[in-house]
Design an enzyme around this catalytic site. Sequence first.
Site, PDB file in Angstrom:
ATOM      1  N   HIS A 120       0.617   7.023 -12.601  1.00  0.00           N
ATOM      2  CA  HIS A 120       0.911   5.839 -13.406  1.00  0.00           C
ATOM      3  C   HIS A 120       0.374   6.110 -14.815  1.00  0.00           C
ATOM      4  CE1 HIS A 120       0.319   1.669 -14.799  1.00  0.00           C
ATOM      5  NE2 HIS A 120       1.106   1.271 -13.820  1.00  0.00           N
ATOM      6  N   ASP A 197      -7.257   6.945  -8.725  1.00  0.00           N
ATOM      7  CA  ASP A 197      -6.639   5.667  -9.081  1.00  0.00           C
ATOM      8  C   ASP A 197      -6.248   4.985  -7.767  1.00  0.00           C
ATOM      9  OD1 ASP A 197      -4.803   3.642  -9.546  1.00  0.00           O
ATOM     10  OD2 ASP A 197      -3.575   4.788 -10.957  1.00  0.00           O
ATOM     11  N   GLN A 200      -3.009   1.325  -5.744  1.00  0.00           N
ATOM     12  CA  GLN A 200      -2.122   1.128  -4.589  1.00  0.00           C
ATOM     13  C   GLN A 200      -2.792   1.569  -3.293  1.00  0.00           C
ATOM     14  OE1 GLN A 200       0.568  -0.542  -4.925  1.00  0.00           O
ATOM     15  NE2 GLN A 200       0.839  -0.441  -7.140  1.00  0.00           N
ATOM     16  N   LYS A 223      -3.585  -6.917  -7.089  1.00  0.00           N
ATOM     17  CA  LYS A 223      -2.658  -6.244  -6.175  1.00  0.00           C
ATOM     18  C   LYS A 223      -3.124  -6.372  -4.728  1.00  0.00           C
ATOM     19  CE  LYS A 223      -1.373  -2.754  -9.603  1.00  0.00           C
ATOM     20  NZ  LYS A 223       0.003  -3.076  -9.963  1.00  0.00           N
ATOM     21  N   CYS A 362       6.146   2.506 -14.889  1.00  0.00           N
ATOM     22  CA  CYS A 362       5.033   3.055 -15.672  1.00  0.00           C
ATOM     23  C   CYS A 362       4.727   4.489 -15.258  1.00  0.00           C
ATOM     24  CB  CYS A 362       3.770   2.208 -15.563  1.00  0.00           C
ATOM     25  SG  CYS A 362       3.964   0.532 -16.143  1.00  0.00           S
TER      26      CYS A 362
HETATM   27  C1  LIG Z   1      -0.865   3.380  -9.297  1.00  0.00           C
HETATM   28  C2  LIG Z   1      -1.235   2.378 -10.326  1.00  0.00           C
HETATM   29  N1  LIG Z   1      -2.188   2.665 -11.221  1.00  0.00           N
HETATM   30  C3  LIG Z   1      -2.574   1.789 -12.161  1.00  0.00           C
HETATM   31  C4  LIG Z   1      -2.000   0.551 -12.262  1.00  0.00           C
HETATM   32  C5  LIG Z   1      -2.449  -0.375 -13.338  1.00  0.00           C
HETATM   33  O1  LIG Z   1      -3.069  -1.490 -12.799  1.00  0.00           O
HETATM   34  P1  LIG Z   1      -3.453  -2.721 -13.716  1.00  0.00           P
HETATM   35  O2  LIG Z   1      -2.247  -3.050 -14.511  1.00  0.00           O
HETATM   36  O3  LIG Z   1      -3.824  -3.783 -12.730  1.00  0.00           O
HETATM   37  O4  LIG Z   1      -4.609  -2.298 -14.561  1.00  0.00           O
HETATM   38  C6  LIG Z   1      -0.985   0.194 -11.357  1.00  0.00           C
HETATM   39  C7  LIG Z   1      -0.298  -1.101 -11.416  1.00  0.00           C
HETATM   40  O5  LIG Z   1       0.505  -1.432 -12.223  1.00  0.00           O
HETATM   41  C8  LIG Z   1      -0.600   1.133 -10.376  1.00  0.00           C
HETATM   42  O6  LIG Z   1       0.365   0.842  -9.501  1.00  0.00           O
END
Ligand SMILES: Cc1ncc(COP(=O)(O)O)c(C=O)c1O
Lengths: 407, 157
Positions: A120, A197, A200, A223, A362
């Site tokens: 991401h 990270d 998920q 999430k 993203c």
């Molecule tokens: C794999 C992953 N990393 C990072 C993020 C970023 O999370 P957040 O927008 O809650 O900071 C997300 C969600 O959009 C994600 O799915």
Amino acid sequence: MNIKPLAPRSDFPLLAGDPKLRYLDSAATTQKPQAVLDAISGYYERDNANPHRGAYTLSAAATEAYQTARDSIARFLGASDPDTLIFTRGTTESLNLLATAWGHANVKKGDRIVVTRLEHHANFVPWQQLALATGAEFRICELTAEGEIDLAKLSELVTKNTKVVAFGHVSNALGTVNPVADIAAIAHRAGALAVCDGAQGAPHLTVGFDSLGVDAYAFSGHKMLGPMGIGGLIAKRDLLESMPPYQMGGDMIALVGDAATTWNVLPHKFEAGTPNVEGAVGLAAAVGYLQALGMDRVHSHESALVRYATERLSTVEDVTLLGPPAARRGGLVSFTLRDVHPHDLSQLLDAESIAVRAGHHCAQPLMRALGVNATTRASFYVYNDSSDVDALVSAVARVRERFTAAV
Amino acid sequence: MTGPMSADLEELYQSIILDHNRRPQNFRTIPDASAHADGLNPMCGDQFTVWLKMNGDVVEDVSFQGSGCAISKASASLMTQAVKGKTRAEAEKLFDSFHGLVTGHSGGEDLGRLKAFSGVSRFPLRVKCATLAWHAMRSALDDAAKGPASSPPEPQA
Ligand SMILES: Cc1ncc(COP(=O)(O)O)c(C=O)c1O
């Protein structure tokens, strides 16, 4: 096939209020159970004051609510030392904290930073920019044909000058579940930091931080049934203690002299300013809700839905499923429909009250490698059932008909 | 389509739009173009390049390539047909009318077949899709007026 919801829709006011809605975008954010909403309003109705700052009873109540929330969230994630759970706005802020505070103190020209093709943007851009700022080398580990991290390539890439290996627990774009312990071992063999990270991961799997093998784990509360604006970074104590702080201000200091300042102990050193107590309290309630369901059952519920969705979607002509086989995939399916752009598909699904995500998720570096601009993603959680899958599949088939019939 | 489909959606996905999505016109490059410009929607990754060949003040040829949703692709396709042979001022006026139509600010009486996009105004999120190639066309027009084709800025390393 009849897969019942694991958690009743009636527990979720938004879903209860909109019975037709098929919410298939939990990988973006989940709906919230009443228990979470109650915890947040209960905090404001009974305990609200600025924590750590007042000697009066109410401030003590707020401090206690905040600390209790930290304890239970840390326990849920398998971290035995709750002070190593730093509350942040979410995964994005947690990863930026690491890349900025640890990165600038530890990475220099000639070092190497390794990420994977699955990341991401939140676990890609901060490291890319750290490399550019320090003159370190930025390397991307490519994937196997099935969308999984190629461990042999990763071993080659992670050389002795590698300072950090940043990778996701579960891919939000393809659903790939990564072998965290194996990747961490590759990083550690080179003396590099293993950063995971978990955006998920934490909502869907038992994390077990203490035995997971990584040095740091980032996650987002929204999430996993919690409110937006709260999440965290769990890291090894010595890592956090040896790192400089990220933001400066109230609460994170020990002594402020005219010319110099000393830092507070963990976790406060990384939590400058008035904290998000309502968020922490809400997330603790979410975690309590998930624990009552049982994370093993959460995982097998999603697996069953993913297997079913994979089976059904692959019967629709012109649908291509992306990512690894269902057995090695988290709770989502990512697919394309030939000659129908995901945006058009999701717009037409929306007309049937089916909410799915269309786009690059993203993950533009991944999309480029896959040779697609965008995919459609349906992601499942505790409130979904097999009728949601059925509705999705027949609607996709109807859209295909409409688009191909047009002449 | 047999399933439920609102009147608004029927209007959004008119058959002329679906046709141009499947068989876009002027979907090619112009090697000796006077100017070209990119249109990028960072939210969804849709991306088009529009080429313009000017003959004095007149758009002698216009083309596009790239990928995007049916709305953005059909809009680009119909745009190239509408703009070809027009003067610079006429092309700019078309831009304004089209923009007015998809944002719901005007009826687009002068737009002819482009009026098929009137349904977009009820889907504010899709205005960007419908106007992506148009913005690229307008900046290519500006570039052509300024001189030789210039390349777009590189992303941050
Ligand atoms: C794999 C992953 N990393 C990072 C993020 C970023 O999370 P957040 O927008 O809650 O900071 C997300 C969600 O959009 C994600 O799915």
